[in-house]
Motif scaffolding. Structure first.
Motif, PDB file in Angstrom:
ATOM      1  N   ARG A 186       0.887  -1.178   0.000  1.00  0.00           N
ATOM      2  CA  ARG A 186       0.000   0.000   0.000  1.00  0.00           C
ATOM      3  C   ARG A 186       0.913   1.212   0.000  1.00  0.00           C
ATOM      4  NH1 ARG A 186      -2.950   3.223   3.391  1.00  0.00           N
ATOM      5  NH2 ARG A 186      -1.895   2.422   5.247  1.00  0.00           N
ATOM      6  N   ALA A 187       0.925   1.951  -1.102  1.00  0.00           N
ATOM      7  CA  ALA A 187       2.000   2.924  -1.313  1.00  0.00           C
ATOM      8  C   ALA A 187       1.484   4.181  -1.989  1.00  0.00           C
ATOM      9  CB  ALA A 187       3.090   2.277  -2.177  1.00  0.00           C
ATOM     10  N   SER A 188       2.343   5.195  -2.050  1.00  0.00           N
ATOM     11  CA  SER A 188       1.969   6.436  -2.745  1.00  0.00           C
ATOM     12  C   SER A 188       3.220   7.130  -3.264  1.00  0.00           C
ATOM     13  CB  SER A 188       1.205   7.383  -1.809  1.00  0.00           C
ATOM     14  OG  SER A 188       2.052   7.854  -0.790  1.00  0.00           O
ATOM     15  N   PHE A 189       3.040   8.021  -4.220  1.00  0.00           N
ATOM     16  CA  PHE A 189       4.130   8.886  -4.669  1.00  0.00           C
ATOM     17  C   PHE A 189       3.540  10.225  -5.044  1.00  0.00           C
ATOM     18  CE2 PHE A 189       2.832   6.485  -8.472  1.00  0.00           C
ATOM     19  CZ  PHE A 189       2.665   7.490  -9.423  1.00  0.00           C
ATOM     20  N   ARG A 190       4.403  11.201  -5.264  1.00  0.00           N
ATOM     21  CA  ARG A 190       3.961  12.545  -5.642  1.00  0.00           C
ATOM     22  C   ARG A 190       4.031  12.691  -7.154  1.00  0.00           C
ATOM     23  NH1 ARG A 190       1.138  15.251  -1.730  1.00  0.00           N
ATOM     24  NH2 ARG A 190       1.717  14.215   0.190  1.00  0.00           N
ATOM     25  N   SER A 191       2.990  13.232  -7.750  1.00  0.00           N
ATOM     26  CA  SER A 191       2.976  13.370  -9.209  1.00  0.00           C
ATOM     27  C   SER A 191       3.959  14.445  -9.653  1.00  0.00           C
ATOM     28  CB  SER A 191       1.578  13.755  -9.683  1.00  0.00           C
ATOM     29  OG  SER A 191       1.255  15.043  -9.202  1.00  0.00           O
ATOM     30  N   ARG A 192       4.430  14.305 -10.872  1.00  0.00           N
ATOM     31  CA  ARG A 192       5.248  15.355 -11.485  1.00  0.00           C
ATOM     32  C   ARG A 192       4.974  15.366 -12.974  1.00  0.00           C
ATOM     33  NH1 ARG A 192      10.060  12.100 -13.077  1.00  0.00           N
ATOM     34  NH2 ARG A 192       9.677  10.139 -12.071  1.00  0.00           N
ATOM     35  N   ARG A 193       5.209  16.542 -13.566  1.00  0.00           N
ATOM     36  CA  ARG A 193       4.991  16.647 -15.009  1.00  0.00           C
ATOM     37  C   ARG A 193       6.180  16.019 -15.734  1.00  0.00           C
ATOM     38  NH1 ARG A 193       0.474  19.267 -15.540  1.00  0.00           N
ATOM     39  NH2 ARG A 193       0.034  21.125 -14.310  1.00  0.00           N
ATOM     40  N   LEU A 194       5.890  15.245 -16.775  1.00  0.00           N
ATOM     41  CA  LEU A 194       6.952  14.578 -17.525  1.00  0.00           C
ATOM     42  C   LEU A 194       7.074  15.239 -18.894  1.00  0.00           C
ATOM     43  CD1 LEU A 194       5.798  10.983 -16.644  1.00  0.00           C
ATOM     44  CD2 LEU A 194       7.745  12.191 -15.650  1.00  0.00           C
ATOM     45  N   ALA A 195       8.299  15.318 -19.385  1.00  0.00           N
ATOM     46  CA  ALA A 195       8.515  15.944 -20.686  1.00  0.00           C
ATOM     47  C   ALA A 195       7.765  15.163 -21.770  1.00  0.00           C
ATOM     48  CB  ALA A 195      10.001  15.989 -20.991  1.00  0.00           C
ATOM     49  N   VAL A 227      -0.562  10.496  -5.106  1.00  0.00           N
ATOM     50  CA  VAL A 227      -1.016   9.406  -5.979  1.00  0.00           C
ATOM     51  C   VAL A 227      -0.907   8.086  -5.214  1.00  0.00           C
ATOM     52  CG1 VAL A 227      -0.667   8.202  -8.172  1.00  0.00           C
ATOM     53  CG2 VAL A 227      -0.187  10.657  -8.005  1.00  0.00           C
ATOM     54  N   ARG A 228      -2.030   7.397  -5.027  1.00  0.00           N
ATOM     55  CA  ARG A 228      -2.046   6.187  -4.195  1.00  0.00           C
ATOM     56  C   ARG A 228      -2.309   4.940  -5.044  1.00  0.00           C
ATOM     57  NH1 ARG A 228      -5.649   8.706   0.788  1.00  0.00           N
ATOM     58  NH2 ARG A 228      -4.307  10.506   1.103  1.00  0.00           N
ATOM     59  N   LEU A 229      -1.641   3.856  -4.691  1.00  0.00           N
ATOM     60  CA  LEU A 229      -1.830   2.609  -5.442  1.00  0.00           C
ATOM     61  C   LEU A 229      -1.344   1.421  -4.625  1.00  0.00           C
ATOM     62  CD1 LEU A 229       0.858   2.449  -8.312  1.00  0.00           C
ATOM     63  CD2 LEU A 229       1.147   3.626  -6.142  1.00  0.00           C
ATOM     64  N   MET A 230      -1.761   0.223  -5.038  1.00  0.00           N
ATOM     65  CA  MET A 230      -1.298  -1.008  -4.395  1.00  0.00           C
ATOM     66  C   MET A 230      -0.422  -1.765  -5.383  1.00  0.00           C
ATOM     67  SD  MET A 230      -4.760  -2.226  -2.539  1.00  0.00           S
ATOM     68  CE  MET A 230      -4.079  -2.640  -0.973  1.00  0.00           C
ATOM     69  N   VAL A 231       0.863  -1.939  -5.023  1.00  0.00           N
ATOM     70  CA  VAL A 231       1.812  -2.542  -5.963  1.00  0.00           C
ATOM     71  C   VAL A 231       2.075  -3.987  -5.547  1.00  0.00           C
ATOM     72  CG1 VAL A 231       4.044  -2.226  -7.093  1.00  0.00           C
ATOM     73  CG2 VAL A 231       2.925  -0.269  -6.007  1.00  0.00           C
TER      74      VAL A 231
END
Ligand SMILES: CC(C)(COP(=O)(O)OP(=O)(O)OC[C@H]1O[C@@H](n2cnc3c(N)ncnc32)[C@H](O)[C@@H]1OP(=O)(O)O)[C@@H](O)C(=O)NCCC(=O)NCCS
Length: 286
Positions: free
Chosen positions: A137-146, A235-239
């Motif tokens: 059960r995890a999350s990360f911070r979004s960022r804009r990608l080129a 951004v939350r998701l289960m990996v």
């Protein structure tokens, strides 16, 4: 479960989850009182024969949900009021859900439980469920990608047959009714070998289900599903832990933060999962 039960079911959902999360040192997990009622209301429409309550001396003590999808199905959430825990209400709910699952011809019933919750694990194991996968059960911070996911595009109603086929092929789950629901609640993305659903609510985005045949497809879907969010969105998701290459990529490239572990449990038939699968707790049908 009748319409008049939903308010009490929602209170118990809130109290049961907040109680177990607090007792393990986490913050309360259900902060919005409307969530439980929204889940119960949606499931009463989606799976009318699978929504049950358990009573003790005429008082609602807990609830459970079965989501039949042909030969496979999902179970959950299962909650018992803290005031009634430890006296067999959970067991009664699981007996009923297992009986309804068997009567519906489900040969492979799945659920996701928090690995820190040994009571839930014991209850499910006694009902015939086997721990098959570890989920982060995890999350990360979004960022804009080129440049993000050039071979990924938004999916629309006309893509639902393709999305159904992808899940059928990689997961063996056939659930067109859930795709219809997800199209109403969120946004769908399609890659050559996979699909992703995202649901954005304020500054929180939940990813999943995500199903893909390759690491490349998975990363392209995640990129396409996050690059247009406001930077630093949660951004939350289960990996799935078995997808070690995906876990490493997310840790190194996205600053993945792992909050706790969950167990994917299966009662009945199980073939090792193929490809990359990010499951969800809503809808809890696979
Ligand atoms: C999980 C939950 C539904 C269980 O409900 P409950 O009514 O307390 O459960 P029961 O009393 O019917 O049964 C618990 C069983 O687990 C057993 N158990 C409890 N702790 C155990 C342990 N550490 N090891 C082995 N068995 C254990 C009990 O002995 C009992 O078995 P029995 O039926 O043979 O007597 C309830 O605790 C709850 O709502 N928790 C918070 C919400 C939640 O986490 N839900 C699960 C979401 S996946």
């Amino acid at each position: 479960m009748s319409a008049s039960d939903v308010l009490r079911v929602a209170e118990i959902f809130r109290d049961a989850f907040n109680d177990v999360y607090r007792s393990r040192g986490f913050g309360p997990v259900v902060t919005d009182d409307a969530v439980g009622a929204a889940i119960a209301g949606t499931y009463r429409d989606l799976d009318p024969g699978g929504c049950v309550v358990v009573t003790v001396d005429g008082e609602i003590a807990g609830s459970g949900f079965l989501h039949p999808r042909g030969k496979t199905g999902g179970a959950g959430p299962i909650t018992v009021s803290p005031a009634f825990q430890g006296i067999g209400a959970g067991r009664a709910l699981m007996d009923e859900i297992a009986a309804r699952s068997d009567a519906a011809g489900i040969t492979s019933l799945r659920l996701i439980q928090d690995a820190f919750n040994e009571v839930a694990y014991a209850l499910y194991a006694a009902a015939g469920f086997v721990g098959r996968e570890v989920l982060l059960r995890a999350s990360f911070r979004s960022r804009r990608l080129a440049r993000a996911g050039s071979d990924v595009r938004r999916a629309h109603r006309g893509d639902l047959a393709r999305i159904r086929a992808i899940e059928n092929d990689l997961l063996g789950i056939d659930r067109p009714q859930d795709h219809q629901l997800l199209l109403r609640l969120g946004e769908l993305f399609l890659a050559p070998d996979g699909m992703l659903v995202r649901v954005v609510r304020g500054n929180v985005t939940v990813l999943g289900p995500l199903v893909a045949g390759s690491l490349h497809g998975t990363l392209a879907l995640i990129a396409a599903g996050t690059t247009d969010l406001p930077p630093h969105s949660d951004v939350r998701l289960m990996v799935p832990a078995r997808c070690d290459d995906l876990v490493r990529e997310l840790l190194v490239d996205h600053g993945l933060e792992i909050h706790s572990l969950c167990t994917y449990m299966v009662r009945g038939a199980w073939r090792d999962a193929r490809g990359y699968y990010v499951p969800t707790l809503f809808p809890e049908s696979g």
